[in-house]
Scaffold this active site. Structure first.
Site, short mmCIF file in Angstrom:
data_model
loop_
_atom_site.label_atom_id
_atom_site.label_comp_id
_atom_site.label_asym_id
_atom_site.label_seq_id
_atom_site.Cartn_x
_atom_site.Cartn_y
_atom_site.Cartn_z
N ASP A 1 -0.60 -1.94 -2.61
CA ASP A 1 -0.32 -2.00 -1.04
C ASP A 1 1.13 -1.26 -1.04
O ASP A 1 1.67 -0.78 -1.66
CB ASP A 1 0.04 -3.40 -0.97
CG ASP A 1 -0.08 -3.69 0.60
OD1 ASP A 1 -0.59 -2.97 1.52
OD2 ASP A 1 0.30 -4.95 1.01
N ASN B 1 -10.46 -4.47 5.36
CA ASN B 1 -9.82 -2.86 5.75
C ASN B 1 -10.76 -2.42 6.78
O ASN B 1 -10.47 -1.37 7.38
CB ASN B 1 -9.72 -2.28 4.53
CG ASN B 1 -8.57 -2.40 3.52
OD1 ASN B 1 -8.43 -2.15 2.43
ND2 ASN B 1 -7.24 -3.00 4.25
C1 FPP Z 1 -2.72 -0.19 0.86
O1 FPP Z 1 -1.83 0.33 1.52
C2 FPP Z 1 -3.50 0.53 0.30
C3 FPP Z 1 -4.92 0.85 0.89
C4 FPP Z 1 -5.69 0.08 1.99
C5 FPP Z 1 -5.67 1.69 0.40
C6 FPP Z 1 -5.50 2.06 -1.28
C7 FPP Z 1 -6.10 3.56 -1.33
C8 FPP Z 1 -5.56 4.43 -2.20
C9 FPP Z 1 -4.44 4.09 -3.28
C10 FPP Z 1 -5.77 5.83 -2.19
C11 FPP Z 1 -7.27 6.05 -2.37
C12 FPP Z 1 -7.81 5.39 -3.90
C13 FPP Z 1 -8.44 5.89 -4.61
C14 FPP Z 1 -8.98 4.98 -5.79
C15 FPP Z 1 -8.68 7.46 -4.87
P1 FPP Z 1 -1.49 0.07 3.18
O2 FPP Z 1 -2.14 1.05 3.93
O3 FPP Z 1 -2.19 -1.23 3.44
O4 FPP Z 1 0.15 0.35 3.27
P2 FPP Z 1 0.90 -0.59 4.46
O5 FPP Z 1 0.80 -2.16 4.10
O6 FPP Z 1 2.01 -0.09 4.08
O7 FPP Z 1 0.33 -0.24 5.80
#
Ligand code: FPP
Length: 242
Positions: A28, A76
């Site tokens: 996250d 998501n």
């Molecule tokens: C959370 O950050 C992350 C995600 C919803 C997606 C995870 C994706 C990746 C790490 C990149 C691609 C993955 C792979 C396996 C290639 P957030 O967007 O919820 O962060 P925030 O809470 O700060 O908004």
């Protein structure tokens, strides 16, 4: 495949006998990492992709048996179409770019969750990676895509009831997406929130929980080492006495 000897693992300050077999990570904080730098959220996801690469390599090198990451939750799906498109694009890019190295390192890739929701290109890329690596002997890399823990349990219970009228815990465990990765030993969540968010609900029953304010793009192998040291210092009683 494990690359480091026990001596080398000890040189990181880690106890080779106390490396968790199964690590799960809620990755996250990508969006906030980017916003804090005045960058678009997509830049955070791209940086997060690099963390995935580094963490997989290090976990595999120290002999972790299973690493399960939450890449996309069922919740998501509520995000703007544009961001979902960016995440799908990154996933395809990541798989295409990393598959050869992962395969060479003996990593076995499995997706968990309902892949059928994703565009065909994502489904095909993920299935191809699973097939290519299906017989690999090294670390299991499980990637949760459109995954929800309760949905996994409903699915497992339905399957268990189709086998027997009175399923026991083993019957349910056997019908989880990643039955052979077993229970989670260490659950890590980056980004500062202290919750489980419907991730691997059954498998974390006795997991040690580790929360850090570090946002996922800043979660380096050095940060993983901190989590592993913390884990090694915990006393796991599984409900029993010392
Ligand atoms: C959370 O950050 C992350 C995600 C919803 C997606 C995870 C994706 C990746 C790490 C990149 C691609 C993955 C792979 C396996 C290639 P957030 O967007 O919820 O962060 P925030 O809470 O700060 O908004």
């Amino acid at each position: 495949m494990k690359k480091y000897t026990d001596r080398e693992i000890a040189a990181f300050g880690l106890d080779p006998a106390r490396i968790p077999k199964h690590i799960a990570i809620v990755m996250d904080g990508n969006g906030r990492w980017a916003t804090a730098k005045g960058l678009p959220r997509a830049a955070g996801h791209r940086a997060g992709m690099n963390s995935v690469k580094e963490i997989i390599r290090f976990a595999s090198d120290i002999g972790v048996e299973s690493l399960t990451v939450y890449a996309f939750s069922t919740e998501n799906r509520k995000r703007p179409k544009e961001e979902i498109g960016i995440l799908c694009g990154l996933l395809i890019e990541y798989m295409n770019r990393e598959i050869d190295e992962l395969h060479a390192n003996g990593v076995r890739i499995t997706s968990i969750g309902d892949l059928s929701w994703f565009p065909t290109a994502v489904q095909e890329t993920v299935r191809a990676a699973e097939q290519k690596t299906a017989n690999n002997p090294g670390m299991r890399f499980n990637i949760a895509l459109n995954y929800g823990g309760r949905a996994e349990l409903v699915r497992a219970m339905r399957l268990a009831f189709s086998e027997t009228d009175e399923p026991d815990e083993d019957a349910i465990s056997r019908n989880l997406y990643i039955a052979d990765s077993g229970d989670v030993d260490l659950l890590i969540r980056t980004g500062g929130d202290v919750r489980v968010s419907n991730f691997l609900l059954w498998q974390i029953a006795y997991a040690e929980l580790y929360f850090t304010d570090v946002k996922w793009p800043d979660f380096t192998p050095q940060e993983l080492i901190k989590a592993l040291k913390d884990f090694a210092g915990r006393e796991r009683r599984f409900g029993g006495l010392k």
